[in-house]
Design a protein around this motif. Structure first.
Motif, short mmCIF file in Angstrom:
data_model
loop_
_atom_site.label_atom_id
_atom_site.label_comp_id
_atom_site.label_asym_id
_atom_site.label_seq_id
_atom_site.Cartn_x
_atom_site.Cartn_y
_atom_site.Cartn_z
N LEU A 17 -2.95 4.68 -7.59
CA LEU A 17 -2.33 4.57 -6.26
C LEU A 17 -1.46 3.32 -6.17
O LEU A 17 -0.39 3.34 -5.55
CB LEU A 17 -3.41 4.55 -5.17
CG LEU A 17 -4.10 5.90 -4.93
CD1 LEU A 17 -5.26 5.75 -3.94
CD2 LEU A 17 -3.11 6.95 -4.42
N LYS A 18 -1.92 2.26 -6.80
CA LYS A 18 -1.14 1.02 -6.82
C LYS A 18 0.19 1.28 -7.54
O LYS A 18 1.26 0.86 -7.08
CB LYS A 18 -1.93 -0.06 -7.55
CG LYS A 18 -1.47 -1.46 -7.31
CD LYS A 18 -2.50 -2.42 -7.88
CE LYS A 18 -1.89 -3.79 -8.05
NZ LYS A 18 -2.72 -4.67 -8.86
N GLU A 55 0.85 -1.19 0.00
CA GLU A 55 0.00 0.00 0.00
C GLU A 55 0.89 1.24 0.00
O GLU A 55 1.95 1.26 0.61
CB GLU A 55 -0.83 -0.05 1.29
CG GLU A 55 -1.75 1.09 1.48
CD GLU A 55 -3.19 0.74 1.06
OE1 GLU A 55 -3.99 1.67 1.06
OE2 GLU A 55 -3.48 -0.42 0.74
N GLN A 115 -10.82 10.46 -1.29
CA GLN A 115 -11.60 9.38 -0.68
C GLN A 115 -10.75 8.12 -0.48
O GLN A 115 -10.82 7.48 0.55
CB GLN A 115 -12.83 9.06 -1.55
CG GLN A 115 -13.85 10.18 -1.51
CD GLN A 115 -14.90 10.06 -2.60
OE1 GLN A 115 -14.63 9.53 -3.68
NE2 GLN A 115 -16.09 10.59 -2.35
N HIS A 116 -9.92 7.83 -1.47
CA HIS A 116 -9.06 6.64 -1.35
C HIS A 116 -8.01 6.80 -0.26
O HIS A 116 -7.75 5.87 0.49
CB HIS A 116 -8.41 6.30 -2.69
CG HIS A 116 -9.28 5.46 -3.56
ND1 HIS A 116 -9.10 4.11 -3.73
CD2 HIS A 116 -10.37 5.78 -4.29
CE1 HIS A 116 -10.05 3.63 -4.53
NE2 HIS A 116 -10.82 4.64 -4.89
N ARG A 136 -9.56 6.23 3.07
CA ARG A 136 -9.96 4.84 3.33
C ARG A 136 -8.78 3.89 3.56
O ARG A 136 -8.98 2.72 3.87
CB ARG A 136 -10.77 4.30 2.14
CG ARG A 136 -12.18 4.86 2.05
CD ARG A 136 -13.09 3.91 1.29
NE ARG A 136 -12.72 3.82 -0.12
CZ ARG A 136 -13.35 4.50 -1.08
NH1 ARG A 136 -14.34 5.30 -0.78
NH2 ARG A 136 -12.99 4.37 -2.34
N MET A 137 -7.56 4.42 3.38
CA MET A 137 -6.39 3.52 3.50
C MET A 137 -6.27 2.98 4.93
O MET A 137 -6.59 3.70 5.88
CB MET A 137 -5.11 4.30 3.16
CG MET A 137 -4.90 4.47 1.69
SD MET A 137 -3.45 5.49 1.39
CE MET A 137 -3.31 5.26 -0.38
N ASP A 191 -13.20 5.24 -9.14
CA ASP A 191 -12.57 4.30 -8.21
C ASP A 191 -11.53 3.43 -8.90
O ASP A 191 -10.42 3.24 -8.38
CB ASP A 191 -13.64 3.38 -7.61
CG ASP A 191 -14.13 3.91 -6.28
OD1 ASP A 191 -13.64 4.97 -5.85
OD2 ASP A 191 -15.02 3.27 -5.69
N GLY A 199 -11.82 11.56 -5.87
CA GLY A 199 -11.57 10.12 -5.75
C GLY A 199 -10.25 9.85 -5.03
O GLY A 199 -10.17 8.97 -4.17
N PHE A 200 -9.22 10.62 -5.35
CA PHE A 200 -7.93 10.45 -4.65
C PHE A 200 -8.12 10.67 -3.15
O PHE A 200 -7.64 9.88 -2.32
CB PHE A 200 -6.89 11.45 -5.18
CG PHE A 200 -6.06 10.94 -6.32
CD1 PHE A 200 -5.21 9.86 -6.16
CD2 PHE A 200 -6.10 11.56 -7.56
CE1 PHE A 200 -4.42 9.39 -7.21
CE2 PHE A 200 -5.33 11.10 -8.63
CZ PHE A 200 -4.49 10.01 -8.45
N VAL A 249 -8.45 5.65 -9.90
CA VAL A 249 -7.64 6.11 -8.75
C VAL A 249 -6.95 4.93 -8.07
O VAL A 249 -5.76 5.01 -7.73
CB VAL A 249 -8.53 6.89 -7.76
CG1 VAL A 249 -7.79 7.15 -6.46
CG2 VAL A 249 -8.98 8.21 -8.38
N GLN A 250 -7.68 3.85 -7.90
CA GLN A 250 -7.09 2.66 -7.27
C GLN A 250 -5.87 2.20 -8.07
O GLN A 250 -4.84 1.87 -7.50
CB GLN A 250 -8.13 1.55 -7.23
CG GLN A 250 -7.89 0.55 -6.13
CD GLN A 250 -9.10 -0.34 -5.96
OE1 GLN A 250 -10.25 0.05 -6.25
NE2 GLN A 250 -8.87 -1.55 -5.53
#
Ligand code: NDP
Length: 292
Positions: free
Chosen positions: A268-269, A3, A24-25, A28-29, A261, A21-22, A264-265
């Motif tokens: 981030l990955k 992560e 929110q992500h 939520r981490m 989602d 979106g960024f 952005v997911q």
């Protein structure tokens, strides 16, 4: 792939679309950043309602006013972020704010070209300059010699596309100012299909892309930042987020395939895994390298 782990992050254009979106992500981490600076033009206005709701529940989310075309606004935002961070630096700057005008070539104007170039290209340049001292501080405060996003990084959200040779979508929208602000990289396909920016993504896995002259605006800026900021320990990368379901993504009147989602997911990955060797590259939301 682990992560993404950052102590502090700033996202521009964070009140809607990919920017929201960024935020929110990050919230939520499992191990969220200690500071998430969500910037937008009108933090108290209706358009920032969703951010305000999130900020009322998450003390690590700070909403900051920022107009990316205004140097005074950028300077004031950098000063505010510096105050919040105390003695520490900013790990990750995400230059996401952007705009498109789905105009046709014959309707393109000096005003539109100037506004879009100022927002999409000059904005990220000025942001990099203003936040450099905080990014440098983050790099100096992190152990290890290599570059990484958890240490100090700039991620510019760009776009891919061909313009002159690929008229696919040209009938739908020309968006000359948008293409010029971000996407002057010419991508060569086996068949001469003209492509409007987000529409290019479905073709990526099926066609061989040939590297050609790097005459990009935002893309070239990222390359310059990577060259200039490497010695300060700052990684710089540019992303094509895919064709995403946002106001901008739907500007041509069609529904994009990717959700915010998913995009952005994916980014981030990718951000969690990139290192020294990736600085100055142009990646898509799945981490595929896009030739300049
Ligand atoms: P949206 O239109 O949903 O959101 C754009 C964001 O940028 C809004 O928060 C907007 O703020 C902000 N913004 C625009 N101009 C300025 C400015 N001058 N100063 C500060 N903030 C500003 O777009 P997306 O979320 O889709 O786009 C985000 C990024 O991704 C952009 O850079 C875009 O070019 C890129 N991109 C998007 C694609 C897609 O398919 N969606 C495809 C390829 C690239 P406000 O609400 O105040 O207007």
């Amino acid at each position: 792939m682990g992560e993404l782990c950052v102590r502090s992050v700033l996202v521009t254009g964070a009140n809607r679309g990919i920017g929201l979106g960024f935020v929110q992500h990050f919230l939520r981490m499992p191990k969220p950043p200690q500071w998430i600076f969500a910037t937008c033009r009108d933090p108290k206005g209706q358009r920032a309602q969703e951010l305000q709701n999130l900020a009322s529940k998450h003390p690590n989310l700070v909403i900051i006013a920022l107009e990316v075309t205004d140097p005074a606004s950028i300077k004031a935002a950098a000063a505010k972020v510096g105050e919040h961070l105390g003695g520490s630096g900013l790990n990750l700057l995400i230059n996401n704010a952007g705009m498109v005008k789905p105009t046709m070539l014959e309707n393109e104007t000096l005003e539109a070209m100037t506004e879009i170039y100022t927002t999409n290209t000059i904005g990220p340049l000025l942001m990099g300059q203003a936040f450099l001292p905080l990014l440098k501080k983050a790099a100096q405060g992190s152990p290890g010699s290599g570059l990484s996003c958890s240490k100090a990084a700039i991620a510019n959200i760009s776009s891919i596309g061909g313009s002159i040779t690929f008229p696919f979508g040209w009938e739908m929208v020309h968006a000359v100012s948008y293409r010029c602000s971000k996407v002057l990289s010419h991508l060569c396909f086996p068949c001469p299909v003209p492509v409007w920016v987000p529409l290019l993504s479905p073709f990526l896995s099926h066609h061989r892309l040939l590297p050609v002259s790097p005459q990009a605006a935002l893309n070239m800026l990222t390359k310059c930042q990577s060259l200039g900021y490497r010695e300060h320990g700052i990684l710089c990368v540019t992303f094509h987020p895919g064709w995403v379901q946002t106001d901008l993504g739907a500007a041509a009147g069609q529904t994009p395939p990717l959700t915010v989602d998913e995009s952005v997911q994916g980014m981030l990955k990718v951000l969690s895994s990139i290192s020294e060797k990736d600085t100055g590259t142009f990646l898509d939301w799945e981490g595929k390298v896009i030739p300049w």
